[in-house]
Design a protein around this motif. Structure first.
Motif, PDB file in Angstrom:
ATOM      1  N   GLU A  37      -8.315   6.831  -6.727  1.00 36.73           N
ATOM      2  CA  GLU A  37      -9.735   6.864  -6.402  1.00 36.73           C
ATOM      3  C   GLU A  37     -10.388   5.491  -6.567  1.00 36.73           C
ATOM      4  N   GLU A  38      -9.976   4.756  -7.601  1.00 31.50           N
ATOM      5  CA  GLU A  38     -10.642   3.475  -7.851  1.00 31.50           C
ATOM      6  C   GLU A  38     -10.309   2.433  -6.776  1.00 31.50           C
ATOM      7  N   ASP A  39      -9.289   2.715  -5.971  1.00 28.35           N
ATOM      8  CA  ASP A  39      -8.959   1.781  -4.891  1.00 28.35           C
ATOM      9  C   ASP A  39      -9.810   2.009  -3.639  1.00 28.35           C
ATOM     10  N   TYR A  40     -10.487   3.163  -3.599  1.00 31.61           N
ATOM     11  CA  TYR A  40     -11.368   3.406  -2.451  1.00 31.61           C
ATOM     12  C   TYR A  40     -12.502   2.394  -2.480  1.00 31.61           C
ATOM     13  N   PHE A  41     -12.778   1.800  -1.347  1.00 32.95           N
ATOM     14  CA  PHE A  41     -13.890   0.855  -1.333  1.00 32.95           C
ATOM     15  C   PHE A  41     -14.896   1.299  -0.292  1.00 32.95           C
ATOM     16  N   ASP A  42     -16.124   0.898  -0.505  1.00 35.35           N
ATOM     17  CA  ASP A  42     -17.231   1.364   0.309  1.00 35.35           C
ATOM     18  C   ASP A  42     -17.703   0.230   1.220  1.00 35.35           C
ATOM     19  N   PRO A  81      -2.735   8.746  -4.313  1.00 33.98           N
ATOM     20  CA  PRO A  81      -3.983   8.071  -3.987  1.00 33.98           C
ATOM     21  C   PRO A  81      -4.766   7.734  -5.254  1.00 33.98           C
ATOM     22  N   PHE A 120       1.293   3.897  -3.117  1.00 34.83           N
ATOM     23  CA  PHE A 120       0.910   5.284  -2.845  1.00 34.83           C
ATOM     24  C   PHE A 120       2.064   6.228  -3.191  1.00 34.83           C
ATOM     25  N   GLN A 170       0.834  -1.216   0.000  1.00 37.20           N
ATOM     26  CA  GLN A 170       0.000   0.000   0.000  1.00 37.20           C
ATOM     27  C   GLN A 170       0.861   1.255   0.000  1.00 37.20           C
TER      28      GLN A 170
END
Lengths: 246, 206
Positions: free
Chosen positions: A234-239, A232, A227, A223
């Motif tokens: 955006e597509e790696d952000y998970f909900d 950062p 980075f 990670q």
């Protein structure tokens, strides 16, 4: 001597390239950690090395050497690595950073007495650090498998080339006398001890406080490195709500 | 994206909180269910201010860690973070077990991340930007720490829990949710999937 070291690195580089190319074709499949067996052994080896040697040495070092001096040593070490930054800036076609890093090195080496002080900070010269792993990334080389290197710690196929690449292209090693080189090694070792002591809590919590130190090391290294290379994503952000409320 | 560079000067901060609270009250009726970037930024500003307050309070270790537990309660969506960390294993848990896991987990992350936050002491945290991403908000900040490289922080904020709370923090790209899911997963494996044993281990790890 210089040529000898260079060609040795080159051979190591090439043989590693073969190994990692072979491995990366494996990593296309479901297994994202094809070298796990080897890696876990190397991780245990590094942990034992840390526990019995590095950590106690670092603690002794921090106990005897005052923080101000440790900061100076780390600053000299950083200065010594700046020519390597310049070489990589240029290989990446980043002329602006190359010029800035050259100015930083010239200023800190002379006015700053070999990097003991950092006049570049007063002039606000902010230059990008660069390494050969990053250069390879920009050249389009894939990350390759996760790899734990004995003595050196977590890496990837690409970053392992990077380490040997940096040793090969390092301009400092080429111009120094044997004595001066011994001095630079001393500074670098002291800097490693200083870092181990300066981040005791994080190192200890990952290595000795986690349920599976190998998995934690891998996750955190990948990670942090991704980075560092790409910023950062955006597509790696998970909900988590999607998963929980599904 | 709203670019922002705000130094955490108490006055600016209080004024900012006051202004945004007024703004919030004014627009509240019409946007009761739609969170705004301002609210997300506001939450992170208040969270950062609270971190600064705790680490500079000069309290002893124990009461500082208690304050970090309150910090996670007030600013973080602890229920969601705990549930995500448990992953699949969490789905079959009874409500009582989930509750006691969440409680132990909260104490565990408060201690773990509280001691990281303490490294920010004497430093300064600035908000760099905030924007809506997917169904939530991303607030970027930077921690400037003496004699160390600056740290990039990212807070992800959502109001899916009923109020604006952060549900993930990234420090130099390393995120809490993923790191803890892997850690809790490994802990569960080690204890043969037994939640009570895992809770006991979690408590003992402090």
């Amino acid at each position: 001597m210089v040529y000898g070291r260079g060609s040795l690195c080159l051979i190591l580089c090439l043989s590693l390239m073969l190994v990692t190319t072979a491995c990366s074709s494996v990593s296309q499949g479901e297994n994202d950690d094809p070298l796990e067996g080897f890696n876990r052994k190397a991780n245990e080896f590094n942990k034992a090395l840390d526990k019995n040697l590095l950590r106690p040495l670092a603690m002794t070092y921090a106990g005897y050497v005052p923080e101000r001096l440790r900061v100076v040593i780390s600053s000299v070490a950083e200065n010594l690595s700046t020519p390597g930054d310049v070489a990589n800036n240029l290989l990446q076609g980043d002329l602006e950073s190359g010029v800035k890093n050259t100015a930083k090195f010239a200023l800190n080496s002379t006015v700053g007495v070999g990097g003991i002080m950092r006049p570049s900070e007063v002039l606000d010269i902010q230059a990008e650090r660069a390494d050969f792993g990053q250069t390879l990334h920009l050249w389009g080389v894939q990350e390759g498998p996760f790899l734990v290197l004995p003595f050196l710690g977590p890496s990837t196929g690409r970053d392992t080339f990077g380490i040997f690449g940096d040793l090969t292209i390092d301009p400092v090693g080429r111009v120094l006398t044997a004595e001066a080189r011994a001095f630079t090694y001393g500074v670098k070792v002291a800097d490693v001890l200083g870092n181990r002591a300066g981040f005791t809590e994080i190192f200890d919590s990952v290595l000795y406080g986690s349920a599976d130190s190998y998995v934690q090391t891998k996750l955190m290294y990948l990670q942090a490195r991704r980075f560092e290379l790409d910023g950062p994503q955006e597509e790696d952000y998970f909900d988590p709500y999607e998963e929980i409320f599904e | 994206m709203i670019p922002m560079k705000r130094y955490l000067n108490e006055n600016t901060l209080n004024r900012r909180i006051l202004l945004s609270s007024i703004a919030y009250t004014l627009i509240m009726p019409s946007t009761a269910f739609a969170m705004t970037t301002v609210q997300a930024t506001d939450l992170v500003l208040r969270a950062i201010s609270e971190i600064n307050k705790i680490i500079s309070s000069g309290k002893n270790e124990k009461s500082m860690m208690r304050s970090f537990e309150d910090f996670f309660d007030s600013f973080g969506d602890v229920n969601t973070i705990a549930r995500y960390a448990l992953g699949r294993e969490g789905r079959s848990l009874s409500e009582d077990n989930m509750k006691s896991f969440t409680k132990a987990f909260k104490v565990y992350i408060s201690h773990k991340y509280g001691s990281r936050f303490r490294e920010f002491i004497g430093g300064q945290i600035d908000i760099k930007s905030s924007r809506k991403v997917k169904q939530f908000f991303e607030v970027k900040a930077r921690a400037l720490i003496k004699n160390k490289d600056p740290l990039e922080l990212i807070f992800l904020v959502s109001d899916r829990s009923g109020e604006p709370l952060f549900f993930n923090i990234y420090v130099e790209g390393i995120n809490l949710l993923l790191t803890e899911r892997s850690e809790i997963g490994a802990l569960m494996d080690r204890n043969g999937g037994d939640i009570q044993a895992t809770i006991t281990k979690l408590r003992a790890s402090l």
